[in-house]
Design a protein around this motif. Structure first.
Motif, PDB file in Angstrom:
ATOM      1  N   UNK A 179     -10.392  -2.771  -1.882  1.00  0.00           N
ATOM      2  CA  UNK A 179     -11.779  -2.386  -2.614  1.00  0.00           C
ATOM      3  C   UNK A 179     -12.926  -2.597  -1.440  1.00  0.00           C
ATOM      4  N   UNK A 180     -12.782  -3.641  -1.112  1.00  0.00           N
ATOM      5  CA  UNK A 180     -14.149  -4.095   0.045  1.00  0.00           C
ATOM      6  C   UNK A 180     -13.763  -3.669   1.246  1.00  0.00           C
ATOM      7  N   UNK A 181     -15.023  -3.255   1.897  1.00  0.00           N
ATOM      8  CA  UNK A 181     -14.796  -3.019   3.476  1.00  0.00           C
ATOM      9  C   UNK A 181     -15.598  -4.249   4.290  1.00  0.00           C
ATOM     10  N   UNK A 182     -15.067  -4.310   5.473  1.00  0.00           N
ATOM     11  CA  UNK A 182     -15.741  -5.442   6.313  1.00  0.00           C
ATOM     12  C   UNK A 182     -15.593  -4.857   7.743  1.00  0.00           C
ATOM     13  N   UNK A 183     -16.342  -5.771   8.547  1.00  0.00           N
ATOM     14  CA  UNK A 183     -16.100  -5.391  10.193  1.00  0.00           C
ATOM     15  C   UNK A 183     -14.626  -5.228  10.532  1.00  0.00           C
ATOM     16  N   UNK A 184     -13.971  -6.118   9.963  1.00  0.00           N
ATOM     17  CA  UNK A 184     -12.493  -6.431  10.534  1.00  0.00           C
ATOM     18  C   UNK A 184     -11.223  -5.532   9.835  1.00  0.00           C
ATOM     19  N   UNK A 185     -11.953  -5.010   8.441  1.00  0.00           N
ATOM     20  CA  UNK A 185     -10.992  -4.203   7.706  1.00  0.00           C
ATOM     21  C   UNK A 185     -11.709  -3.248   7.030  1.00  0.00           C
ATOM     22  N   UNK A 186     -10.898  -2.013   6.656  1.00  0.00           N
ATOM     23  CA  UNK A 186     -11.646  -0.875   5.920  1.00  0.00           C
ATOM     24  C   UNK A 186     -10.794  -1.027   4.617  1.00  0.00           C
ATOM     25  N   UNK A 187     -11.675  -0.027   3.615  1.00  0.00           N
ATOM     26  CA  UNK A 187     -10.600  -0.037   2.239  1.00  0.00           C
ATOM     27  C   UNK A 187      -9.523   0.833   2.409  1.00  0.00           C
ATOM     28  N   UNK A 188      -8.564   0.672   1.437  1.00  0.00           N
ATOM     29  CA  UNK A 188      -7.575   1.242   1.479  1.00  0.00           C
ATOM     30  C   UNK A 188      -7.304   1.839  -0.163  1.00  0.00           C
ATOM     31  N   UNK A 189      -7.069   3.112  -0.029  1.00  0.00           N
ATOM     32  CA  UNK A 189      -6.960   3.973  -1.283  1.00  0.00           C
ATOM     33  C   UNK A 189      -5.493   3.444  -2.118  1.00  0.00           C
ATOM     34  N   UNK A 190      -5.730   3.597  -3.403  1.00  0.00           N
ATOM     35  CA  UNK A 190      -4.456   3.338  -4.255  1.00  0.00           C
ATOM     36  C   UNK A 190      -3.429   4.566  -4.230  1.00  0.00           C
ATOM     37  N   UNK A 191      -2.176   4.252  -4.810  1.00  0.00           N
ATOM     38  CA  UNK A 191      -1.458   5.354  -4.802  1.00  0.00           C
ATOM     39  C   UNK A 191      -2.050   6.311  -5.847  1.00  0.00           C
ATOM     40  N   UNK A 192      -1.988   7.689  -5.467  1.00  0.00           N
ATOM     41  CA  UNK A 192      -2.722   8.601  -6.518  1.00  0.00           C
ATOM     42  C   UNK A 192      -2.030   8.657  -7.686  1.00  0.00           C
ATOM     43  N   UNK A 193      -0.798   8.299  -7.926  1.00  0.00           N
ATOM     44  CA  UNK A 193      -0.049   8.811  -9.049  1.00  0.00           C
ATOM     45  C   UNK A 193      -0.632   7.569 -10.264  1.00  0.00           C
ATOM     46  N   UNK A 194      -0.477   6.439  -9.662  1.00  0.00           N
ATOM     47  CA  UNK A 194      -0.940   5.053 -10.445  1.00  0.00           C
ATOM     48  C   UNK A 194      -2.316   5.015 -10.548  1.00  0.00           C
ATOM     49  N   UNK A 200       0.956  -0.987   0.103  1.00  0.00           N
ATOM     50  CA  UNK A 200      -0.027   0.067  -0.046  1.00  0.00           C
ATOM     51  C   UNK A 200       0.810   1.128  -0.017  1.00  0.00           C
ATOM     52  N   UNK A 201       0.590   2.223  -1.106  1.00  0.00           N
ATOM     53  CA  UNK A 201       1.405   3.475  -0.886  1.00  0.00           C
ATOM     54  C   UNK A 201       0.444   4.474  -1.090  1.00  0.00           C
ATOM     55  N   UNK A 202      -0.621   4.452  -0.325  1.00  0.00           N
ATOM     56  CA  UNK A 202      -1.689   5.748  -0.822  1.00  0.00           C
ATOM     57  C   UNK A 202      -1.294   6.854   0.005  1.00  0.00           C
ATOM     58  N   UNK A 203      -0.237   6.612   1.107  1.00  0.00           N
ATOM     59  CA  UNK A 203       0.550   7.913   1.615  1.00  0.00           C
ATOM     60  C   UNK A 203       1.586   7.794   1.521  1.00  0.00           C
ATOM     61  N   UNK A 204       2.537   9.081   1.632  1.00  0.00           N
ATOM     62  CA  UNK A 204       4.175   9.090   1.644  1.00  0.00           C
ATOM     63  C   UNK A 204       4.606   8.184   2.699  1.00  0.00           C
ATOM     64  N   UNK A 205       5.652   7.530   2.451  1.00  0.00           N
ATOM     65  CA  UNK A 205       6.420   6.732   3.564  1.00  0.00           C
ATOM     66  C   UNK A 205       7.992   7.219   3.670  1.00  0.00           C
ATOM     67  N   UNK A 206       8.381   7.903   4.636  1.00  0.00           N
ATOM     68  CA  UNK A 206       9.860   8.244   4.724  1.00  0.00           C
ATOM     69  C   UNK A 206      10.255   9.158   3.558  1.00  0.00           C
ATOM     70  N   UNK A 207      11.524   9.180   3.178  1.00  0.00           N
ATOM     71  CA  UNK A 207      12.125   9.849   2.190  1.00  0.00           C
ATOM     72  C   UNK A 207      11.917   9.581   0.783  1.00  0.00           C
ATOM     73  N   UNK A 208      12.126  10.294  -0.241  1.00  0.00           N
ATOM     74  CA  UNK A 208      12.188  10.042  -1.589  1.00  0.00           C
ATOM     75  C   UNK A 208      10.883   9.966  -2.353  1.00  0.00           C
ATOM     76  N   UNK A 209       9.792  10.424  -1.502  1.00  0.00           N
ATOM     77  CA  UNK A 209       8.504  10.201  -2.307  1.00  0.00           C
ATOM     78  C   UNK A 209       8.286  10.601  -3.661  1.00  0.00           C
ATOM     79  N   UNK A 210       8.985  11.537  -4.035  1.00  0.00           N
ATOM     80  CA  UNK A 210       8.818  12.238  -5.297  1.00  0.00           C
ATOM     81  C   UNK A 210       9.393  11.358  -6.287  1.00  0.00           C
ATOM     82  N   UNK A 211      10.859  10.884  -5.950  1.00  0.00           N
ATOM     83  CA  UNK A 211      11.366   9.932  -6.661  1.00  0.00           C
ATOM     84  C   UNK A 211      10.526   8.691  -7.146  1.00  0.00           C
TER      85      UNK A 211
END
Length: 758
Positions: free
Chosen positions: A133-148, A105-116
């Motif tokens: 995509x799917x949501x349930x009681x145990x887990x929620x949806x996670x967005x994709x990397x915006x650039x992709x 998952x890379x929906x948010x920047x992690x550490x250095x070098x995000x622009x690269x």
């Protein structure tokens, strides 16, 4: 035609009852979902039993294992920063893979070098990221990397979970919360690989996904062993290649340090994802179903590799997909095995008492179960998931049902057997090991034999069906009486019965019960005759002989056919004693009277020379029994004889057993009684003097000698008569003659008073 059908239905009644019953029960269990987990477990075992498949070299997994996590953590680079991830991607791109799948998952920047990292995303057209995509009681949806996401290079990494937490299905696509279809991570990567090779990927007219010539069956909630499973999106069953050992692996640290073997990923699909236990991206699969060891989980990236390999192998290698039958086909398959189980047991219900033969039904069911499992496994190898547990249950269930039906039938047979024997005797024969052992023992018992007088003559005038009807009625009443007095019915011989008192169980009062039983049997003839006369048949009379002696008694025959019976000349003597009786009489031997004389009412005795016996024997006529039984026969009505106003001409012949003497003698019927008559003959013409107990066949010349009557049967009495005369006791009189005799008796009563003819 209908009778033949009924006969066939009756012949196979156990199958027609058991098979549908077992199948219906299993159908109910299956539709309720109670068999789903068992069926899925059976599917897992097929995966485990399948021979290892070769490594799919088209896929390479770049794993983040536990060692990588430790090394990156020590360098302060955990979680993996975007800059290092960008470097990993650049190092992989240098070998020109067909597609790169980033299972991180890379929906948010992690550490250095995000622009690269974003630049690498934008400059790598064959790179696919993930989103949940799917949501349930145990887990929620996670967005994709915006650039992709902007470049439409994102796939869903969702997997449907079964009730036991295992992943057995993958997705082609599913709808997000906005209702838009999102293709799966595996499908997107397979699409890139196949497009490089000019393989057409699209849809059929039925909107089914198609790659090359392969159409992917859309999973429905009740396919295979599933019952009402979640089937949102385009799901397919995963035909796992194996666990991670069936794919090439390289650690992410090797990629960062450029220790990648030359051309390792060239033209291949590269998957980047975690396999470390601590990263908790592990799932249960069919390969987790181990029995002797703790269940092992499979990394999510490896499951994606299996889903991708399934698409590539089906399209390029003709590797089968997992398909399922229609519900109708499955129901027929299940019912077929229900029939097989029922037939196997039903056909072997008479397999015999040998130990090996008695095990044949169990062995046949075991072999049938092996055939079922084997055929299901072979079908699985060919790509078909067919039911295993439901047909196995119907196979066993129908076998048990038939066994239960046979046991119930055996109980009914035992109950029927119990009509002729007491419960104690049945238990001794069936439940005592020695009770069925071949051989005999010498013991003192009381033998009773009975026979219907003149029944042979009646049988000649009736149809076979009518004779059987009369016999069954008579024997039914007699059997009830014999059972009441704890007698053992050794044999039915036409209209004759052979009964034992004292075998197989000896009691102190065997002789007494035999006498009481004989009197009760004679008394039971009254209700028997009432029913027989209501049916329009002539009245029956019975004679009984009783003898007490030592005989050999036991199981006679072979292992296949055994009869519980007696052997000895005393049996024949009992038959001789019975042969002296007329209808309604009971004769007992001296030995029987010696044991019962205190309570037996004796109304006469005689000394006879029985055939086959050297010395004369004394036999006693029984009129009843006192004590607790208190049973008495009716007084003899045959003492009064009426003089006929006109003698009736007749002819008679002597009977020797079943044979008729050739000599025909003429005479006249001069007197009649209730059951007998006086016959006069001309001694100048006939020098044959008839001995008492001789059996005769007579024919009367009726209506002025114009008509000859049907055959009349009688026995010569010991009663003293004037010269050239003898008395007879009728044993069988045709209905027409009986009617004429009754008319004569009635007319005589109105003319003269009744006086005994001594």
């Amino acid at each position: 035609m209908w009778s033949h059908i009924k006969q066939q239905l009756w012949q196979y009644r156990g199958i027609f009852i058991a098979a549908p019953s077992a199948a219906a029960l299993v159908f109910i269990l299956r539709l309720s979902g109670l068999l789903q987990m068992l069926e899925l477990a059976a599917l897992d075992q097929m995966f485990l039993l399948r021979s290892p498949e070769p490594v799919d070299t088209r896929i390479v997994i770049v794993e983040i294992n536990e060692s990588d996590v430790q090394k990156l953590g020590k360098r302060g680079y955990w979680p993996l920063p975007d800059g290092l991830l960008a470097q990993v991607l650049e190092n992989l791109k240098q070998q020109k893979p067909s597609a790169i799948g980033l299972d991180l998952y890379r929906d948010l920047p992690v550490g250095f070098g995000h622009e690269s990292l974003v630049k690498v995303f934008e400059s790598t057209p064959n790179l696919v990221g993930v989103q949940k995509v799917a949501e349930s009681e145990d887990s929620s949806a996670v967005a994709p990397p915006p650039a992709l996401k902007k470049l439409d290079r994102v796939g869903a990494n969702d997997f449907p979970l079964d009730g036991d937490g295992k992943i057995r299905r993958s997705l082609m696509y599913l709808a997000d919360k906005n209702g838009e279809n999102v293709f799966s991570f595996a499908f997107k990567l397979a699409y890139l690989y196949l497009s490089d090779r000019q393989i057409d990927v699209g849809q059929t007219k039925d909107y089914l996904v198609k790659t090359g010539n392969v159409v992917y069956p859309l999973f429905q909630g009740n396919d295979g062993g599933y019952i009402r499973a979640e089937d949102q999106g385009y799901q397919v069953l995963i035909n796992y290649r194996s666990s991670k050992e069936k794919f090439q692996h390289i650690s992410i640290m090797d990629v960062l340090d450029k220790r990648i073997p030359k051309d390792l990923v060239k033209g291949r699909i590269v998957l980047i994802g975690p396999t470390a236990e601590s990263l908790k991206d592990l799932f249960y699969t069919p390969y987790s179903s181990t029995i002797l060891t703790a269940p092992k989980r499979m990394a999510g990236v490896t499951i994606h590799a299996n889903a991708i390999s399934q698409i590539l192998s089906a399209t390029l290698d003709d590797r089968p997909l997992i398909r399922t039958w229609t519900k109708l086909e499955e129901w027929l398959w299940i019912f077929l095995w229900s029939l097989i189980g029922a037939i196997l047991i039903w056909q072997q219900r008479y397999s015999g008492s040998y130990k090996i033969k008695s095990l044949l039904p169990l062995i046949s069911i075991l072999l049938a179960g092996c055939c079922l499992a084997g055929s299901s496994y072979l079908a699985f190898i060919a790509g078909w998931w067919i039911p295993v547990v439901p047909p196995l249950l119907t196979l066993i269930g129908s076998a048990i049902a038939v066994t239960a039906y046979i046991a119930r039938t055996a109980g009914a047979i035992r109950k029927t057997f119990g009509r002729y024997l007491t419960d104690e005797v049945v238990a001794n024969l069936l439940e005592n090991y020695e009770g069925l052992k071949l051989g005999g023992e010498r013991k003192k018992i009381t033998i009773l034999t009975s026979d219907l007088r003149g029944f042979t003559a009646i049988s000649e005038r009736l149809s076979a069906e009518e004779v059987i009807k009369i016999i069954n009625l008579y024997l039914g009443y007699m059997a009830d009486v014999i059972t009441q007095y704890q007698g053992t019915i050794d044999e039915f011989m036409g209209d004759g019965i052979l009964v034992l008192f004292g075998a197989p169980i000896t009691r102190k009062d065997d002789s007494t019960r035999a006498i009481a039983c004989a009197v009760a049997m004679q008394l039971a003839m009254e209700p028997v005759n009432k029913k027989i006369q209501q049916m329009g048949f002539p009245k029956l009379e019975m004679g009984i002989g009783i003898n007490t002696a030592e005989v050999v008694v036991g199981n006679i025959g072979s292992e296949k056919r055994t009869k519980y019976g007696i052997i000895g000349d005393q049996v024949n003597l009992t038959y001789r004693i019975e042969s002296y009786t007329v209808g309604g009489q009971i004769f007992a031997s001296q030995s029987t009277i010696n044991e019962t004389s205190s309570i037996v009412k004796i109304i006469g005795h005689k000394e006879v020379q029985a055939k086959g016996v050297k010395q004369p024997i004394k036999i006693y006529e029984v009129g009843g029994i006192t004590g607790k039984y208190n049973l008495y026969l009716a007084e003899d009505e045959d003492k009064v004889f009426w003089e006929l106003p006109e003698a009736i001409p007749l002819k008679y012949t002597v009977l020797d057993g079943k044979d008729v003497n050739d000599t025909v003698i003429e005479g006249k019927l001069v007197k009649l009684s209730a059951k007998g008559a006086q016959v006069c003959y001309d001694s100048r013409v006939n020098y044959l003097v008839l001995q008492p107990f001789t059996n005769l066949k007579l024919n009367l010349f009726m209506q002025g000698n114009a008509k000859i009557s049907e055959d009349i049967y009688a026995k010569v009495l010991e009663k003293t008569a004037e010269p050239d005369n003898f008395y007879i006791r009728f044993t069988n009189i045709p209905l027409e003659v009986e009617g004429q005799f009754n008319a004569l008796r009635l007319r005589q009563r109105t003319i003269a008073p009744l006086t005994p003819d001594e």
